[in-house]
Design an enzyme around this catalytic site. Structure first.
Site, PDB file in Angstrom:
ATOM      1  CG  ASN A 176       4.552   2.073   1.977  1.00 21.46           C
ATOM      2  OD1 ASN A 176       4.600   2.120   3.203  1.00 21.46           O
ATOM      3  ND2 ASN A 176       3.985   1.063   1.326  1.00 21.46           N
ATOM      4  CE  LYS A 195      -8.654   4.245  -1.139  1.00 17.72           C
ATOM      5  NZ  LYS A 195      -7.495   4.905  -0.553  1.00 17.72           N
TER       6      LYS A 195
END
Ligand code: CTP
Length: 376
Positions: free
Chosen positions: A185, A315
């Site tokens: 990425n 999260k």
């Protein structure tokens, strides 16, 4: 000098007679936008006893490059020119950055002078080793500007994390398909490296675990380079138990190719299907394994493109962390590769602190402020 100006410092240059043989005062005057002090008996600058005012006003004095001569004079308390007079008159911390021929640096007299300077509270950087101006190899090279800047910033920053051990992860991961290809990425590592540098400026004992990043190891920080998510997991889980703070800035690849071809995959078939398997979630295992009621502070990042706050809160709960730093990758001035970031910091009460667009260094400082208040 330029890196100090860039960092926002007002730089007042003092030049010795020898320094003026190498570079003109005018050059440094233009770059610093301040008059350059050279002559102790300058009628204009000294009409207000400028050298004493200058010594008083400085927050930090940096002597770069520091020759064997200036080290010797400072160690002996000689004050026969502008620089050495300022050195005696200032109460600010002084950072010497020696640069000279390696024989001169290793000479017992210079070693003694360096020790004497350190004993009375001066800071002396170790010079780099390498190819010197005198065409010899050895220790004596002026450290890179970034190294000098970091050392100076440490002297100017309150040591609020002294004695604390901080582990930071940074950068992307590489998940190989074959010996020459991988899935990754666009993470540059800048946010994590900034976290590590800012924690070190506050005198923390910092370890940085970085995936492949083009950035150089930050000065004075133990840096471990890894490639895959599994290598990162191993490096982090091994070190995490002894840490006061763990900050997971890395953009860890969630999946990896199920099989890694031993040789380069040849193009042939019109379609190629890759099967991916899930990587370990490092932050989640850190959250699971820390003892309940323990004192370790765990910080995660959340990279989102939609439902930023909701996903980030999720999260925080599921990975059992103390703070989540949420950024929306689609916003300008935020996300991969940029020098700035725009984040929200969410804590366990669910409260959201919204920060404006800031440099990654400043974002790191704001996160560390929050970490410090949890530690306290
Ligand atoms: N993280 C991790 N291990 C992974 C994936 C992520 O430790 N395999 C960490 C990241 O370093 C970050 C946090 O978990 O601190 C959140 O990462 P992010 O990519 O935003 O979320 P994911 O958990 O991967 O969830 P999703 O990709 O579905 O949004």
């Amino acid at each position: 000098m330029r890196s100090f100006v860039k960092e926002g410092a007002r730089v007042q240059v003092v030049m010795t007679a020898n320094a003026r043989q190498f570079i003109t005062p005018l050059t440094l005057q233009v770059l610093s936008e301040q008059p350059v002090a050279t002559d102790l008996f300058d009628l204009e600058l000294e009409s207000q006893i400028g050298h004493i005012q200058l010594a008083r006003a400085a927050h930090l004095v940096v002597v770069a490059p520091a020759t064997a001569n200036v080290l010797a004079k400072a160690a002996a308390g000689v004050a026969d020119d502008y620089l050495t007079t300022v050195l005696l008159a200032t109460a600010a911390p002084v950072l010497f950055c020696p640069a000279m021929n390696s024989k001169m640096y290793e000479h017992a007299v210079t070693r003694r002078n360096v020790e004497a300077l350190r004993r009375v509270g001066y800071f002396v950087l170790e010079p780099d080793a390498g190819f010197l101006a005198c065409r010899e190899e050895g220790a004596g090279r002026l450290p890179d500007p970034e190294v000098i800047l970091e050392a100076a910033c440490r002297l100017l920053t309150r040591p609020t994390l002294k004695g604390r051990r901080v582990l930071v992860s940074a950068g992307p991961t590489w998940e190989p398909l074959d010996p020459v290809r991988f899935i990754t990425n666009p993470s540059s590592g800048k946010m994590g490296f900034a976290m590590a540098r800012m924690a070190a400026r506050r005198s923390a004992d910092v370890t940085l675990v970085s995936g492949p990043s083009a950035l150089q190891d930050p000065p004075g920080i133990a840096t471990i380079r890894v490639r895959t998510a599994r290598e990162m997991e191993e490096a982090i889980l091994e070190r995490a138990p002894g840490m006061d703070v763990v900050i997971m800035t890395a953009a860890v690849g969630d999946y990896r190719p199920a099989d890694v071809a031993p040789q380069k995959i040849k193009k042939g078939a019109p379609e190629l299907t890759l099967q991916l398997v899930k990587n370990p979630d490092i932050l989640a295992s850190l959250g699971r394994s820390r003892p309940p009621g323990g004192s370790q502070v765990l910080v995660g990042f959340a990279a989102e493109t939609e439902n930023l706050i909701e996903n980030a809160r999720d999260k925080l709960i599921h990975k059992n962390v103390d703070l989540i730093v949420a950024n929306n990758l689609t916003e300008s001035g935020a996300g991969f590769g940029a020098d700035t970031n725009r984040v929200r910091i969410i804590d366990r009460t669910g409260a959201v602190e919204e920060l404006p667009i800031l440099s990654k260094d400043e974002v790191a400082c704001r996160i560390l402020d929050r970490v410090e208040s949890i530690l306290a």
